[in-house]
Motif scaffolding. Structure first.
Motif, PDB file in Angstrom:
ATOM      1  N   LEU A  16       0.814  -1.459  -0.063  1.00  0.00           N
ATOM      2  CA  LEU A  16       0.063   0.152  -0.437  1.00  0.00           C
ATOM      3  C   LEU A  16       1.130   0.891  -0.245  1.00  0.00           C
ATOM      4  O   LEU A  16       2.188   1.406   0.333  1.00  0.00           O
ATOM      5  CB  LEU A  16      -0.613   0.403   0.985  1.00  0.00           C
ATOM      6  N   ALA A  83      -2.101  -2.965   8.564  1.00  0.00           N
ATOM      7  CA  ALA A  83      -3.452  -3.250   8.317  1.00  0.00           C
ATOM      8  C   ALA A  83      -4.107  -4.056   8.756  1.00  0.00           C
ATOM      9  O   ALA A  83      -4.941  -3.473   9.250  1.00  0.00           O
ATOM     10  CB  ALA A  83      -3.216  -2.930   7.168  1.00  0.00           C
ATOM     11  N   HIS A 228      -5.878   0.178  11.673  1.00  0.00           N
ATOM     12  CA  HIS A 228      -5.698  -0.587   9.928  1.00  0.00           C
ATOM     13  C   HIS A 228      -5.200   0.190   9.036  1.00  0.00           C
ATOM     14  O   HIS A 228      -4.569  -0.541   8.112  1.00  0.00           O
ATOM     15  CB  HIS A 228      -7.244  -0.393   9.979  1.00  0.00           C
ATOM     16  N   ALA A 229      -5.045   2.034   9.278  1.00  0.00           N
ATOM     17  CA  ALA A 229      -3.740   2.476   8.454  1.00  0.00           C
ATOM     18  C   ALA A 229      -2.479   2.784   8.369  1.00  0.00           C
ATOM     19  O   ALA A 229      -2.047   3.419   7.735  1.00  0.00           O
ATOM     20  CB  ALA A 229      -4.470   3.510   7.823  1.00  0.00           C
ATOM     21  N   GLU A 232      -0.379   2.928   5.693  1.00  0.00           N
ATOM     22  CA  GLU A 232      -0.264   4.055   4.646  1.00  0.00           C
ATOM     23  C   GLU A 232       0.516   4.931   5.696  1.00  0.00           C
ATOM     24  O   GLU A 232       0.136   6.213   5.211  1.00  0.00           O
ATOM     25  CB  GLU A 232      -1.619   4.269   4.694  1.00  0.00           C
ATOM     26  N   THR A 311     -12.812   3.073   3.926  1.00  0.00           N
ATOM     27  CA  THR A 311     -10.969   3.092   3.950  1.00  0.00           C
ATOM     28  C   THR A 311     -10.912   2.378   4.661  1.00  0.00           C
ATOM     29  O   THR A 311     -10.496   1.208   4.924  1.00  0.00           O
ATOM     30  CB  THR A 311     -10.933   5.070   4.008  1.00  0.00           C
ATOM     31  N   SER A 312     -11.330   2.131   6.246  1.00  0.00           N
ATOM     32  CA  SER A 312     -10.961   1.008   7.487  1.00  0.00           C
ATOM     33  C   SER A 312     -11.292  -0.284   7.145  1.00  0.00           C
ATOM     34  O   SER A 312     -10.328  -1.478   7.430  1.00  0.00           O
ATOM     35  CB  SER A 312     -11.450   1.149   8.835  1.00  0.00           C
ATOM     36  N   ARG A 315      -9.403  -2.223   4.033  1.00  0.00           N
ATOM     37  CA  ARG A 315      -7.700  -2.640   4.666  1.00  0.00           C
ATOM     38  C   ARG A 315      -8.196  -3.316   5.871  1.00  0.00           C
ATOM     39  O   ARG A 315      -7.173  -4.134   5.816  1.00  0.00           O
ATOM     40  CB  ARG A 315      -7.361  -1.351   5.430  1.00  0.00           C
ATOM     41  N   TYR A 318      -8.380  -6.764   3.367  1.00  0.00           N
ATOM     42  CA  TYR A 318      -7.519  -7.059   2.313  1.00  0.00           C
ATOM     43  C   TYR A 318      -6.212  -7.842   3.161  1.00  0.00           C
ATOM     44  O   TYR A 318      -5.551  -8.651   3.128  1.00  0.00           O
ATOM     45  CB  TYR A 318      -6.864  -5.641   2.598  1.00  0.00           C
ATOM     46  N   THR A 341      -4.599   0.585  -3.702  1.00  0.00           N
ATOM     47  CA  THR A 341      -5.163   0.427  -2.927  1.00  0.00           C
ATOM     48  C   THR A 341      -5.752  -1.032  -3.082  1.00  0.00           C
ATOM     49  O   THR A 341      -6.247  -1.662  -4.192  1.00  0.00           O
ATOM     50  CB  THR A 341      -6.416   1.486  -3.020  1.00  0.00           C
TER      51      THR A 341
END
Length: 464
Positions: A16, A83, A228-229, A232, A311-312, A315, A318, A341
């Motif tokens: 990511l 993530a 979770h981010a 990134e 978004t959350s 992730r 993923y 993404t």
């Protein structure tokens, strides 16, 4: 250690785009907590359950104990900045079975919270657009909102990060404008009005005050988005835990001020309790056309909240899929070569959220289900961290709770257990049934054969 090297040490390569700064990481969780979404969308639910008193006492009660949960999760986010977040932490501390259960509970909660946010926004929009009374219109608006959020999440983290920064400032300015307008122009009740209760709830098995805590409990979810981010976020071992904690504290203070001011502006409590949307009723009754304009300000905040939620959600899908924990994992683990993404996870998040709204039908059910599932997914890694302390904390990051960690973990776990029980009882019975059925199904699937195939994430060497 560089962030990419740190991730490699945890068993994963960087796929990511790592482009979020500390403020943008905070903005993501702040946008999902979104006091102009949770506190506003469920204002009527809180008021009709517990009356003004739930605004005075319920909000700070929930906020206080949520800080203990946030501190506990922040320490784990610093130690294991991936993530996968909650799922990875449970797997590392309790094995693949604990990780698998945590991941599924978090996935369920993520789907439900996305559904509740955008469905609640659609219900707000319908009367403002003159479409009140038709569920079909609400569903069309709901689908359009999910589509807008999925498209933007598909095209890149840079776009979403920029919008989350705008969202954070939008929330701050929006609350200031709303509070200022009510303080200056609305007639207000005496402070003693805040101690009033509401009529007993029909078919409820607990006091209305406890049922009313759903408003604050649901609002204070989703802050795990900062974790979770992590893949990134620059310097995630420091910025992710800070993002979690600051989002909770800022939301607690701003939300409390807003709720007290709005509640004091209630002119006729029985009429407000009977209104289809008490929040709109209060603002328009107190401020007329200006009140309607302020409702539109809240609508904008809700849109930003839905964007951050997908978004959350994507992730988490993923991270779980790349370890083979989901059906069609080989698809959900794909990353768009152009946008970097988890694009398939984005669209699955939106589609399942839409389907969940059709199943649950009522906003309060979706909110309760997301609250129960997310709280449970927070509780498992925190409980495992508490147990790990007895054997020696396996790995520390630059942000730790030190000697206070065990006590804070105990408070967090007890609060989570309490809230899971309370939010599973009538009038939120369907949420409790769905959650209980999910837990039973997970046990059957795991012991029925999944434990032979699922090995969990790559485990790092647990050294401090």
């Amino acid at each position: 250690m560089a962030a990419d090297d740190e991730l490699e040490a945890l068993g994963y390569k960087q796929e990511l785009l790592r482009d979020m700064g500390g403020f943008q990481n905070f903005a993501l969780s702040f946008s999902i907590i979104s006091i102009l979404t949770g506190a506003v969308t469920l204002y009527g639910a809180g008021l009709t359950s517990g009356g003004p008193r739930v605004m005075l006492l319920g909000w700070p009660l929930v906020a206080f104990f949520t800080i203990a949960v946030g501190l506990s999760l922040g320490e784990l986010a610093s130690a294991f900045p991936t993530a996968g977040a909650l799922y990875h932490w449970s797997s590392i501390l309790g094995g693949p079975g604990a990780g698998w259960a945590t991941a599924w509970l978090n996935v369920l909660g993520q789907f439900a919270i996305t559904a509740a946010i955008d469905f609640g926004l659609a219900e707000f929009l319908a009367p403002l657009l003159g479409l009140d009374g038709e569920r079909a219109y609400v569903l069309l608006l709901y689908a359009a909102l999910l589509l807008s959020h999925a498209v933007l999440n598909h095209v890149g983290v840079k776009v979403v990060a920029a919008l989350n920064t705008v969202s954070a400032w939008y929330h701050v300015i929006g609350v200031i404008v709303l509070v200022g307008a009510v303080m200056l122009f609305a007639k207000k009740q005496p402070l003693g009005f805040l101690l009033q209760d509401a009529p007993p709830l029909k078919d409820a098995v607990m006091p209305g005050f406890l049922a009313g805590l759903l408003q604050a409990a649901w609002t204070f979810t989703g802050y795990d988005a900062s974790a979770h981010a992590s893949e990134e976020t620059k310097d995630a071992a420091r910025n992710a835990p800070k993002g979690i904690l600051l989002a909770i504290i800022a939301s607690a203070i701003a939300g409390y001020v807003m709720l007290i001011v709005i509640t004091l502006a209630i002119g006729d409590l029985p009429a407000t309790l009977a209104a289809k949307n008490p929040f709109i009723f209060v603002l328009e009754g107190a401020l007329g056309g200006l009140g309607t304009a302020l409702v539109w300000v809240a609508v904008g905040a809700m849109w930003f909240c839905g964007l951050a939620s997908i978004t959350s959600n994507s992730r988490m899908l993923y991270a779980f899929a790349r370890d083979g924990g989901l059906p069609f994992s080989y698809l959900l683990a794909r990353v768009s070569p152009r946008w970097q993404t988890p694009h398939i996870g984005v669209w699955v998040s939106a589609c399942v959220a839409f389907a969940l709204a059709l199943f649950a039908s009522a906003l309060s059910v979706m909110a309760a289900l997301s609250t129960v599932a997310l709280y449970a997914s927070y509780g498992l890694p925190v409980f495992l961290a508490l147990l790990a302390r007895r054997k020696g904390w396996p790995r520390t990051g630059p942000w730790t709770l030190g000697k206070y960690g065990a006590a804070i973990n105990v408070v967090a776990v007890l609060w989570i257990v309490f809230m899971v029980v309370v939010m599973s009882l009538p009038p939120n019975g369907l949420a409790g049934i769905t959650f209980g059925s999910t837990c039973a199904l997970l046990l059957v699937v795991w012991f029925g054969g999944m434990r032979k195939y699922f090995t969990g994430p790559v485990l790092p060497k647990l050294s401090g």
